[in-house]
Design an enzyme around this catalytic site. Structure first.
Site, short mmCIF file in Angstrom:
data_model
loop_
_atom_site.label_atom_id
_atom_site.label_comp_id
_atom_site.label_asym_id
_atom_site.label_seq_id
_atom_site.Cartn_x
_atom_site.Cartn_y
_atom_site.Cartn_z
N GLY A 169 0.67 -1.26 0.07
CA GLY A 169 -0.02 -0.11 -0.10
C GLY A 169 0.96 1.24 -0.05
N SER A 207 1.40 3.25 -2.12
CA SER A 207 1.09 4.24 -3.02
C SER A 207 0.00 5.13 -2.49
CB SER A 207 0.64 3.65 -4.42
OG SER A 207 -0.14 2.72 -4.23
N GLY A 208 -0.60 5.05 -1.54
CA GLY A 208 -1.71 5.52 -0.91
C GLY A 208 -1.39 6.59 0.08
N TYR A 235 -15.27 -4.11 7.06
CA TYR A 235 -13.99 -3.84 7.03
C TYR A 235 -13.54 -3.97 8.53
CZ TYR A 235 -10.50 0.11 7.51
OH TYR A 235 -9.30 1.02 7.86
N PRO A 268 -4.74 3.66 13.99
CA PRO A 268 -4.87 5.32 14.04
C PRO A 268 -6.42 5.64 13.92
CG PRO A 268 -3.72 4.17 11.97
CD PRO A 268 -4.16 3.26 12.91
N THR A 269 -6.58 7.00 14.34
CA THR A 269 -7.76 7.44 14.23
C THR A 269 -7.96 7.87 12.54
OG1 THR A 269 -6.88 9.62 14.81
CG2 THR A 269 -7.92 8.23 16.38
N LYS A 275 -15.33 19.30 -2.30
CA LYS A 275 -16.56 19.76 -2.40
C LYS A 275 -16.53 21.16 -2.18
CE LYS A 275 -19.51 16.83 0.46
NZ LYS A 275 -20.37 16.42 0.97
N TRP A 319 -22.48 16.70 4.68
CA TRP A 319 -23.41 15.33 4.74
C TRP A 319 -23.76 15.08 6.34
CZ3 TRP A 319 -20.98 12.07 0.38
CH2 TRP A 319 -21.28 12.53 -0.73
P1 NAP Z 1 -5.50 4.52 0.45
O1 NAP Z 1 -4.79 5.89 0.24
O2 NAP Z 1 -6.73 4.07 -0.10
O3 NAP Z 1 -4.37 3.48 -0.39
C1 NAP Z 1 -4.42 1.97 -0.35
C2 NAP Z 1 -3.25 1.44 -0.67
O4 NAP Z 1 -3.50 -0.07 -1.06
C3 NAP Z 1 -2.90 1.83 -2.10
O5 NAP Z 1 -1.57 1.88 -2.16
C4 NAP Z 1 -3.22 0.45 -3.00
O6 NAP Z 1 -2.60 0.45 -4.07
C5 NAP Z 1 -3.42 -0.67 -1.95
N1 NAP Z 1 -4.22 -1.55 -2.28
C6 NAP Z 1 -5.58 -1.64 -2.36
N2 NAP Z 1 -5.79 -2.91 -2.78
C7 NAP Z 1 -4.46 -3.81 -3.04
C8 NAP Z 1 -4.65 -4.64 -3.70
N3 NAP Z 1 -5.70 -5.90 -3.83
N4 NAP Z 1 -3.36 -5.15 -3.87
C9 NAP Z 1 -2.30 -4.55 -3.62
N5 NAP Z 1 -2.29 -3.23 -3.13
C10 NAP Z 1 -3.61 -2.84 -2.97
O7 NAP Z 1 -5.56 3.96 2.05
P2 NAP Z 1 -4.77 4.72 3.32
O8 NAP Z 1 -5.74 5.79 3.78
O9 NAP Z 1 -3.41 5.07 2.85
O10 NAP Z 1 -4.76 3.46 4.09
C11 NAP Z 1 -3.55 2.58 4.60
C12 NAP Z 1 -3.87 1.88 5.87
O11 NAP Z 1 -4.50 2.94 6.96
C13 NAP Z 1 -5.20 0.96 5.37
O12 NAP Z 1 -4.73 -0.38 5.97
C14 NAP Z 1 -6.28 1.50 6.34
O13 NAP Z 1 -6.98 0.56 6.64
C15 NAP Z 1 -5.72 2.09 7.23
N6 NAP Z 1 -6.34 3.38 7.97
C16 NAP Z 1 -6.85 4.21 7.24
C17 NAP Z 1 -7.41 5.41 7.65
C18 NAP Z 1 -7.83 6.60 6.80
O14 NAP Z 1 -8.64 7.49 7.43
N7 NAP Z 1 -7.46 6.72 5.59
C19 NAP Z 1 -7.72 5.29 9.00
C20 NAP Z 1 -7.48 4.26 9.85
C21 NAP Z 1 -6.59 3.24 9.28
P3 NAP Z 1 -2.84 1.16 -5.37
O15 NAP Z 1 -2.53 2.85 -5.34
O16 NAP Z 1 -2.24 0.75 -6.64
O17 NAP Z 1 -4.47 1.44 -5.78
O1 GFB Z 2 -14.44 9.98 7.13
P1 GFB Z 2 -15.78 9.25 7.26
O2 GFB Z 2 -16.48 8.96 5.95
O3 GFB Z 2 -15.75 7.87 8.21
O4 GFB Z 2 -16.92 10.50 8.13
P2 GFB Z 2 -16.04 7.57 9.52
C1 GFB Z 2 -18.16 10.41 8.26
C2 GFB Z 2 -18.81 11.34 8.96
O5 GFB Z 2 -18.52 12.58 8.24
C3 GFB Z 2 -20.23 11.34 9.06
C4 GFB Z 2 -19.91 13.17 7.71
O6 GFB Z 2 -20.72 11.96 10.36
C5 GFB Z 2 -20.67 11.99 7.93
O7 GFB Z 2 -22.15 12.40 8.03
N1 GFB Z 2 -19.59 13.71 6.61
C6 GFB Z 2 -20.03 14.93 6.26
C7 GFB Z 2 -19.03 13.25 5.41
N2 GFB Z 2 -19.75 15.32 4.92
C8 GFB Z 2 -19.00 14.48 4.41
C9 GFB Z 2 -18.69 13.91 3.13
O8 GFB Z 2 -18.63 14.89 2.33
N3 GFB Z 2 -18.21 12.69 3.17
C10 GFB Z 2 -18.17 11.97 4.04
N4 GFB Z 2 -17.47 10.70 3.64
N5 GFB Z 2 -18.22 11.95 5.33
C11 GFB Z 2 -14.85 5.48 8.59
C12 GFB Z 2 -15.18 4.09 8.26
O9 GFB Z 2 -15.88 6.15 9.56
O10 GFB Z 2 -13.66 5.75 8.96
C13 GFB Z 2 -14.00 3.54 7.72
O11 GFB Z 2 -16.34 3.70 7.74
C14 GFB Z 2 -12.85 4.01 8.26
O12 GFB Z 2 -14.05 2.09 7.74
C15 GFB Z 2 -12.52 5.22 8.47
O13 GFB Z 2 -11.91 3.13 8.80
C16 GFB Z 2 -11.24 5.80 9.37
O14 GFB Z 2 -15.14 7.96 10.37
O15 GFB Z 2 -17.62 7.77 9.97
#
Ligand code: NAP
Ligand code: GFB
Length: 314
Positions: free
Chosen positions: A7, A9-10, A136, A163-164, A187, A201
């Site tokens: 991952g 590239s994310g 998830y 992480p949060t 947006k 939303w």
């Molecule tokens: P992201 O930006 O969506 O990146 C996801 C990464 O996973 C990308 O590098 C993607 O590759 C790779 N990937 C997805 N499916 C794959 C597959 N089938 N095979 C190989 N690689 C694959 O996600 P992120 O936000 O950086 O998340 C990183 C980690 O943090 C995840 O484990 C996530 O659950 C965790 N996390 C995220 C958040 C958050 O708010 N974002 C919060 C808590 C925990 P490509 O670029 O090639 O698609």
């Molecule tokens: O980041 P988010 O989509 O996920 O935030 P969660 C959702 C909250 O933000 C809700 C409000 O209370 C939505 O009503 N919200 C307001 C919006 N405007 C927007 C908008 O334009 N887009 C989005 N997405 N929300 C995720 C989990 O929960 O948290 C995942 O579902 C994940 O599994 C991630 O791990 C960290 O914090 O609710």
């Protein structure tokens, strides 16, 4: 120490790459950042091939199907299956080639919905997660179970961070599928250009703790190099830094200098009302750790999005 980052590239992977390149890699460290183009980690065969090719000693495992609340609500089955395959394949392939340490990534949204607050590391398995993202959440919870089993049977130090909500440059700014901050930034950017209101939303009342991807990256490096436990650790700002979605929307409005109206679409789901996490364990290890102030991190993220609008993921 040869570190393979799945991952890579994310959002989080790019932040780790940035910190490794700009703030110094360890003397004996070699880093490899994978994307899904290098291997589809849902395939055991492709996963084994990429692990045999690079022979890592350490792994940061980030690859996952990831999305915001509304994507989770639509695709619980895909989140469950895809992430279970990826995690099983990565941990097994890592063990096969002799990886000594894996740091995987959980999330505070996997904790029980009905709970006392603040949430801590011991509560992961205490009850069902919020129904919006049970697919998830259960796939992620299993990583903790797998880590304990790898330790019990093979003495592997496979651990996880919790992480949060993360945000920063290179996030997924998709309005439909992404998380709240990148969604609101995108947006607000469009609303400003078109002279339209910004539509938030839900009610705006749910609360979240947000962590800047670069702060998370610095903590990931510390966990990889120094954290000794198999038990996971929450990586979060303090409880006092929790903000409501309304406060987060106001901060986006401020960072982008948006002057239009802000309206709330309460026909959209709110999701989990809060998931307030304790960072006491983190503070006991790293009392000195400095978190970038939220408004500064958000401004840097907005500036990055505006400068990279054409190529940003959206
Ligand atoms: P992201 O930006 O969506 O990146 C996801 C990464 O996973 C990308 O590098 C993607 O590759 C790779 N990937 C997805 N499916 C794959 C597959 N089938 N095979 C190989 N690689 C694959 O996600 P992120 O936000 O950086 O998340 C990183 C980690 O943090 C995840 O484990 C996530 O659950 C965790 N996390 C995220 C958040 C958050 O708010 N974002 C919060 C808590 C925990 P490509 O670029 O090639 O698609
Ligand atoms: O980041 P988010 O989509 O996920 O935030 P969660 C959702 C909250 O933000 C809700 C409000 O209370 C939505 O009503 N919200 C307001 C919006 N405007 C927007 C908008 O334009 N887009 C989005 N997405 N929300 C995720 C989990 O929960 O948290 C995942 O579902 C994940 O599994 C991630 O791990 C960290 O914090 O609710």
């Amino acid at each position: 120490m040869r570190v393979l980052v799945t991952g890579g590239s994310g959002l989080v992977g790019k932040a780790i790459q940035h910190v490794v390149e700009k703030e110094g890699r360890g003397k004996e460290e070699e880093w490899i950042f994978l994307s899904s183009k290098d291997a589809n980690l849902m395939s055991m065969d492709e996963t084994q091939k990429v692990f045999r090719k690079y022979q890592p000693s350490h792994v940061i495992h980030l690859a996952a199907m990831v999305g915001g609340l509304y994507k989770n609500m639509k695709f619980n089955l895909d989140f469950l299956r895809n992430n279970m395959y990826i995690n099983e394949n990565v941990l097994h392939a890592a063990h096969e080639v002799g990886v000594v340490k894996v740091v995987s990534c959980l999330s505070t949204c996997i904790f029980p919905d009905k709970t006392t607050y603040p949430i801590d590391e011991k509560m992961i398995h205490n009850g069902p997660p919020h129904e919006s993202n049970f697919g998830y959440a259960y796939a992620k919870r299993m990583i903790d179970v797998q880590n304990r089993a790898y330790f019990q049977q093979h003495k592997r130090c496979y651990t996880a961070v919790i992480p949060t909500n993360v945000f920063g440059p290179h996030d997924n700014f998709s309005i439909e599928d992404g998380h709240v901050l990148p969604g609101l930034i995108h947006k607000a950017y469009i609303a400003k250009k078109e002279g339209e209101p910004l539509v938030v939303w839900g009610s705006g009342t749910p609360k979240r703790q947000f962590i800047y991807s670069l702060d998370l990256a610095r903590l990931f490096l510390w966990v990889l190099r120094e954290y000794p436990e198999v038990d996971p650790i929450i990586l979060s700002v303090g409880e006092e830094n929790e903000v409501s979605i309304k406060e987060a929307a106001d901060a986006v409005v401020h960072a982008l200098d948006f002057k239009g109206d802000v309206v709330y679409d309460t026909s959209k789901a709110d999701g989990q009302l809060k998931k307030t996490a304790s960072n006491a364990k983190l503070c006991s290890y790293r009392p000195d750790f400095y978190f970038t102030p939220f408004q500064q991190a958000l401004k840097e993220t907005c500036d990055w999005f505006v400068a990279n609008y054409d190529t940003a993921r959206k």
